[in-house]
Design a protein around this motif. Structure first.
Motif, short mmCIF file in Angstrom:
data_model
loop_
_atom_site.label_atom_id
_atom_site.label_comp_id
_atom_site.label_asym_id
_atom_site.label_seq_id
_atom_site.Cartn_x
_atom_site.Cartn_y
_atom_site.Cartn_z
N ALA A 97 -146.45 -108.47 56.06
CA ALA A 97 -146.52 -107.40 55.06
C ALA A 97 -146.20 -106.04 55.70
O ALA A 97 -145.48 -105.22 55.12
CB ALA A 97 -147.90 -107.36 54.41
N GLU A 98 -146.69 -105.81 56.88
CA GLU A 98 -146.40 -104.56 57.57
C GLU A 98 -144.93 -104.48 57.96
O GLU A 98 -144.31 -103.42 57.87
CB GLU A 98 -147.30 -104.44 58.82
CG GLU A 98 -147.13 -103.17 59.60
CD GLU A 98 -147.58 -101.94 58.84
OE1 GLU A 98 -147.13 -100.83 59.21
OE2 GLU A 98 -148.36 -102.06 57.89
N ASP A 99 -144.39 -105.62 58.37
CA ASP A 99 -142.96 -105.65 58.73
C ASP A 99 -142.10 -105.35 57.51
O ASP A 99 -141.12 -104.60 57.59
CB ASP A 99 -142.62 -107.02 59.33
CG ASP A 99 -141.24 -107.04 59.95
OD1 ASP A 99 -140.89 -106.04 60.61
OD2 ASP A 99 -140.52 -108.04 59.76
N ARG A 100 -142.45 -105.94 56.36
CA ARG A 100 -141.70 -105.67 55.12
C ARG A 100 -141.84 -104.21 54.69
O ARG A 100 -140.90 -103.61 54.19
CB ARG A 100 -142.18 -106.59 54.00
CG ARG A 100 -141.47 -107.93 54.00
CD ARG A 100 -141.91 -108.78 52.84
NE ARG A 100 -143.01 -109.59 53.39
CZ ARG A 100 -144.16 -109.84 52.79
NH1 ARG A 100 -144.41 -109.38 51.61
NH2 ARG A 100 -145.08 -110.56 53.35
N ARG A 101 -142.99 -103.65 54.90
CA ARG A 101 -143.23 -102.27 54.48
C ARG A 101 -142.46 -101.28 55.36
O ARG A 101 -141.92 -100.30 54.86
CB ARG A 101 -144.72 -101.96 54.57
CG ARG A 101 -145.10 -100.62 53.96
CD ARG A 101 -146.59 -100.37 54.06
NE ARG A 101 -147.05 -100.17 55.43
CZ ARG A 101 -146.96 -99.01 56.10
NH1 ARG A 101 -146.41 -97.97 55.53
NH2 ARG A 101 -147.41 -98.92 57.33
N THR A 102 -142.40 -101.53 56.64
CA THR A 102 -141.77 -100.57 57.53
C THR A 102 -140.28 -100.81 57.74
O THR A 102 -139.56 -99.89 58.09
CB THR A 102 -142.46 -100.57 58.90
OG1 THR A 102 -142.42 -101.89 59.45
CG2 THR A 102 -143.89 -100.08 58.78
#
Length: 112
Positions: A97-102
């Motif tokens: 989720a963090e990878d998709r967000r950033t």
């Protein structure tokens, strides 16, 4: 609480040794007559007992604390390794989720 008992025993031991030295140097004074060998023996036994109880109590506190406190996953509550916040499954989800967000998926080409 164990540290208080341990410190009390150590301070009493220091006081006992100080009174023993005072008694051996100033035996003929009025204050020296108040300090009897039985008083010194009782103080020494009490201080050793307090130190022993304090050490035993500290060991018991540390072992009881290790048994009770376990790290658990913030999402599902399963036990995790020391220092971890999430279990392996939920950690992957949080990282994705963090990878998709950033990262939007497009690569940037630096301008030269």
């Amino acid at each position: 609480m164990s540290s208080t008992v341990l410190r009390l025993g150590l301070w009493l031991l220091i006081l006992t040794l100080g009174l023993f030295i005072f008694d051996s140097k100033f035996d003929e004074t009025a204050l020296g007559e108040l300090i009897t060998p039985t008083l010194l023996q009782h103080m020494l036994v009490l201080s050793i007992a307090l130190v022993g109880v304090g050490l035993a109590w500290r060991i018991f506190e540390k072992t009881a604390q290790k048994v009770v406190v376990k790290n658990r996953c913030k999402v599902c509550g399963t036990p995790v390794a020391h220092g971890a916040i999430y279990c392996r499954t939920h950690l992957r989800g949080v990282l994705e989720a963090e990878d998709r967000r950033t990262h939007s998926g497009t690569t940037r080409v630096p301008k030269v």
